[in-house]
Design a protein around this motif. Structure first.
Motif, short mmCIF file in Angstrom:
data_model
loop_
_atom_site.label_atom_id
_atom_site.label_comp_id
_atom_site.label_asym_id
_atom_site.label_seq_id
_atom_site.Cartn_x
_atom_site.Cartn_y
_atom_site.Cartn_z
N LYS A 40 5.12 -23.08 1.82
CA LYS A 40 5.09 -24.53 1.69
C LYS A 40 3.70 -25.10 1.94
CE LYS A 40 9.88 -25.01 3.34
NZ LYS A 40 10.73 -25.52 4.46
N ARG A 41 2.85 -24.32 2.59
CA ARG A 41 1.57 -24.83 3.07
C ARG A 41 0.36 -24.32 2.29
NH1 ARG A 41 2.37 -28.18 7.79
NH2 ARG A 41 4.48 -27.74 8.53
N THR A 42 0.46 -23.08 1.77
CA THR A 42 -0.75 -22.48 1.22
C THR A 42 -0.39 -21.33 0.28
OG1 THR A 42 -2.92 -21.58 1.83
CG2 THR A 42 -1.01 -20.76 3.07
N THR A 43 -1.39 -20.72 -0.30
CA THR A 43 -1.22 -19.52 -1.11
C THR A 43 -0.89 -18.34 -0.20
OG1 THR A 43 -2.77 -20.27 -2.80
CG2 THR A 43 -2.37 -17.90 -2.66
N VAL A 44 0.16 -17.62 -0.53
CA VAL A 44 0.57 -16.45 0.24
C VAL A 44 0.52 -15.23 -0.67
CG1 VAL A 44 2.35 -15.38 1.66
CG2 VAL A 44 2.05 -17.87 1.71
N ALA A 45 -0.14 -14.18 -0.20
CA ALA A 45 -0.27 -12.94 -0.95
C ALA A 45 0.38 -11.82 -0.17
CB ALA A 45 -1.75 -12.63 -1.21
N LEU A 46 0.72 -10.76 -0.87
CA LEU A 46 1.47 -9.66 -0.28
C LEU A 46 0.58 -8.42 -0.17
CD1 LEU A 46 4.42 -9.32 0.65
CD2 LEU A 46 4.94 -8.39 -1.61
N GLY A 47 0.60 -7.80 1.02
CA GLY A 47 -0.14 -6.57 1.23
C GLY A 47 0.72 -5.52 1.90
N THR A 48 0.26 -4.28 1.87
CA THR A 48 1.04 -3.18 2.45
C THR A 48 0.45 -2.67 3.76
OG1 THR A 48 -0.15 -1.54 1.11
CG2 THR A 48 1.91 -2.44 0.21
N ASP A 49 -0.77 -3.11 4.11
CA ASP A 49 -1.40 -2.82 5.40
C ASP A 49 -1.70 -1.33 5.55
OD1 ASP A 49 -2.56 -3.62 7.78
OD2 ASP A 49 -0.69 -3.89 8.86
N ASN A 50 -1.50 -0.79 6.74
CA ASN A 50 -1.95 0.57 7.07
C ASN A 50 -1.14 1.63 6.35
OD1 ASN A 50 -2.28 -1.29 9.61
ND2 ASN A 50 -3.85 0.28 9.82
N VAL A 51 -1.83 2.52 5.63
CA VAL A 51 -1.15 3.65 5.01
C VAL A 51 -0.55 4.56 6.08
CG1 VAL A 51 -1.42 5.61 3.44
CG2 VAL A 51 -2.66 3.50 3.00
N MET A 52 -1.09 4.49 7.27
CA MET A 52 -0.53 5.23 8.41
C MET A 52 0.93 4.89 8.64
SD MET A 52 -2.04 4.91 12.27
CE MET A 52 -1.76 6.13 13.53
N LEU A 53 1.29 3.62 8.39
CA LEU A 53 2.62 3.12 8.73
C LEU A 53 3.55 3.02 7.53
CD1 LEU A 53 1.47 0.17 11.02
CD2 LEU A 53 2.11 2.48 11.72
N ASN A 54 3.00 2.73 6.34
CA ASN A 54 3.82 2.48 5.15
C ASN A 54 3.11 3.00 3.91
OD1 ASN A 54 6.10 0.68 6.11
ND2 ASN A 54 4.36 -0.53 6.80
N SER A 55 3.88 3.44 2.94
CA SER A 55 3.28 3.78 1.66
C SER A 55 2.74 2.50 1.02
CB SER A 55 4.32 4.43 0.74
OG SER A 55 5.29 3.48 0.36
N PRO A 56 1.61 2.59 0.30
CA PRO A 56 1.04 1.41 -0.34
C PRO A 56 1.76 1.06 -1.64
CG PRO A 56 -0.37 3.29 -0.77
CD PRO A 56 0.75 3.78 0.13
N MET B 210 3.80 -1.63 -3.73
CA MET B 210 4.13 -3.05 -3.87
C MET B 210 5.60 -3.23 -4.25
SD MET B 210 1.51 -4.75 -2.96
CE MET B 210 1.54 -6.39 -3.67
N PHE B 211 6.19 -2.25 -4.90
CA PHE B 211 7.63 -2.33 -5.19
C PHE B 211 8.43 -2.39 -3.89
CE2 PHE B 211 6.49 -0.19 -9.33
CZ PHE B 211 6.91 -1.23 -10.14
N ARG B 212 8.11 -1.52 -2.94
CA ARG B 212 8.83 -1.52 -1.67
C ARG B 212 8.59 -2.82 -0.90
NH1 ARG B 212 8.92 4.40 1.27
NH2 ARG B 212 9.84 5.56 -0.46
N GLU B 213 7.34 -3.30 -0.94
CA GLU B 213 7.04 -4.52 -0.20
C GLU B 213 7.78 -5.71 -0.79
OE1 GLU B 213 5.31 -5.45 3.31
OE2 GLU B 213 4.74 -3.60 2.27
N MET B 214 7.81 -5.80 -2.12
CA MET B 214 8.53 -6.91 -2.77
C MET B 214 10.01 -6.87 -2.45
SD MET B 214 6.84 -7.51 -6.55
CE MET B 214 7.25 -5.86 -7.16
N ALA B 215 10.63 -5.70 -2.55
CA ALA B 215 12.06 -5.59 -2.29
C ALA B 215 12.37 -5.98 -0.85
CB ALA B 215 12.54 -4.17 -2.58
N PHE B 216 11.51 -5.57 0.05
CA PHE B 216 11.70 -5.88 1.47
C PHE B 216 11.68 -7.38 1.70
CE2 PHE B 216 10.26 -6.41 5.84
CZ PHE B 216 11.05 -5.51 6.53
N VAL B 217 10.68 -8.06 1.16
CA VAL B 217 10.56 -9.51 1.34
C VAL B 217 11.74 -10.23 0.69
CG1 VAL B 217 9.20 -11.55 0.76
CG2 VAL B 217 8.06 -9.48 1.55
#
Length: 338
Positions: A240-256, A258-265
Motif C-alpha cells: 500500500k505504501r511503496t514498490t515491493v520486490a521479491l528476493g530469495t536471500d541466502n542460498v545457505m537457507l533457501n534455494s534461489p 522464484m517459483f517457490r518464493e511466489m508460491a510461499f507468498v
C-alpha cells in the motif's frame, strides 16, 4: 523472433492469446490473435535480493540463531566464506546462477561479501551466462570502484555514512538490510536515505509513513525470514505504501527459486496472484533500475516460457495463479534473455 501462446501482458499481467514480436533484444509488439500454442509467456523474474556466496554452505548451521548464521564478521557463513578457495566459491556460485536461469530468473540483485575480490569472483561466475546482475558490494567504500552499488549489512553493524556518501558521489545505488530481527535499526537505516531497503519484517506504522514519504522500494524475503525465526514481513501493508520486490536471500537457507518464493507468498500472505507476480518481475526491475519485468513494447526482451500443457499445469483455469502458485522449473521450456 516470435513467442506465441497465452501472454501475461502489460503491467496487469492480463492473459492474452497471441504473440510477442521481438526485435534486436526488445519487445517490438504484443499482438492478440488466435494460436494453437499452449505455452504461457511470462516476464522473466528479477530476484531482488540474493547472497550467492552462501552457495558453498547450503543447509549448514541447523539450529543456529540468525546472528550465529549470518551476522558479520563471525557468523557461520562468514567463517565458511573465509575458508573457501576462490575456485570453489566461483564454481558454487555459477551452479546457483545456472539453477536460477533454468527457473526463469533473468536478473538479480546480489549483496556480495568479500570486497573487490568478492565482486570479481561473482563476475567470473557470471562469465558464461547471460543473466543481468546488479552487484552490491561490501567492505570499505573502495568496493564501489568495482561494484554496481553498495549493499550494507544493517545499521546495527556499522554507521555506513561514509559508504553512503561515496555511493552518492558515484551515482550508484545504496541498499541496506533493515527491520529483520526487530525494529531498532529501521530509522537509522532510513536516516541514510537509502535507494532501497531489504526485509522490513518489523516495520511499524511510523516506519511505513517514512517509507511512503520517501518512496523507498523494499525487497522482501519471506521464506528466509521464516527459516531464521524472525517472522514474516507485512507484505500487504508494504504494498500500500511503496514498490515491493521479491528476493530469495541466502542460498545457505533457501534455494534461489522464484517459483517457490511466489508460491510461499501467495499462500501465506493476503496478496493476490497478480500482485505477487508483479513483486517477482516489475517490482524487482524497478528496484534495480532495469527495463524489464513487463511484456509490452519497448521493454527488454526478457521472458520465460512455460508449458501450459505439462502434467503440472494442464487444466489450469487462471494462468497467472498457475504461474505464481503451481509452476516450477520443470514447466519451463525456454528462457529468453536478449
Amino acid at each position: 523472433m516470435e513467442l506465441s501462446g497465452t501472454i501475461l501482458a502489460g503491467p496487469e499481467y492480463e492473459p492474452t492469446e497471441g504473440r510477442v514480436v521481438l526485435d534486436d533484444g526488445e519487445i517490438a509488439a504484443v499482438e492478440e490473435s488466435p494460436t494453437d500454442s499452449t505455452d504461457i509467456v511470462c516476464p522473466a523474474f528479477v530476484n531482488a535480493h540474493t547472497h550467492l556466496g552462501d552457495s558453498i554452505a547450503k543447509e549448514a548451521g541447523r539450529g543456529l540463531s540468525l546472528d550465529d548464521l549470518v551476522a558479520p564478521p563471525d557468523g557461520l557463513k562468514h567463517r565458511l566464506l573465509a575458508d573457501a578457495s576462490r575456485g570453489d566459491l566461483v564454481a558454487s556460485m555459477r551452479r546457483s546462477l545456472r539453477f536460477m536461469r533454468s527457473g526463469g530468473t533473468g536478473a538479480f540483485v546480489e549483496f556480495r561479501e568479500g570486497g573487490t575480490e568478492g565482486v570479481a569472483a561473482l563476475e567470473s561466475a557470471l562469465e558464461p551466462l547471460d543473466l543481468e546482475a546488479s552487484v552490491m558490494g561490501r567492505g570499505d567504500a573502495a568496493v564501489l570502484d568495482a561494484a554496481d552499488g553498495y549493499g550494507a549489512s544493517g545499521a546495527r553493524d556499522g554507521e555506513f555514512s561514509t559508504e553512503r556518501a561515496a555511493a552518492r558521489r558515484r551515482d550508484k545505488p545504496f541498499g541496506i538490510h533493515a527491520g529483520e530481527r526487530d525494529a531498532a535499526d529501521v530509522n537509522p537505516a532510513l536516516d541514510l536515505d537509502p535507494d532501497f531497503l531489504v526485509h522490513m519484517v518489523h516495520a511499524e506504522p511510523r516506519h511505513l509513513e517514512r517509507v511512503e514519504d520517501r518512496g523507498v522500494p523494499i525487497a522482501v524475503c519471506p521464506r528466509s525470514n521464516l527459516v531464521t525465526g524472525v517472522g514474516v514481513p507485512p507484505i500487504a501493508e508494504l504494498l500500500k505504501r511503496t514498490t515491493v520486490a521479491l528476493g530469495t536471500d541466502n542460498v545457505m537457507l533457501n534455494s534461489p527459486s522464484m517459483f517457490r518464493e511466489m508460491a510461499f507468498v501467495s499462500k501465506l500472505c493476503d496478496v493476490s496472484a497478480p500482485e505477487v507476480l508483479r513483486m517477482a518481475t516489475a517490482g524487482g526491475a524497478e528496484l534495480a533500475g532495469l527495463n524489464c519485468g513487463v511484456i509490452e513494447p519497448g521493454r527488454a526482451a526478457r521472458m520465460v516460457v512455460l508449458d501450459g500443457d505439462s502434467d503440472n499445469l494442464c487444466g489450469s483455469h487462471d494462468p497467472v495463479r498457475a504461474v505464481v502458485r503451481r509452476a516450477g522449473v520443470n514447466d519451463v521450456t525456454d528462457v529468453v534473455l536478449r
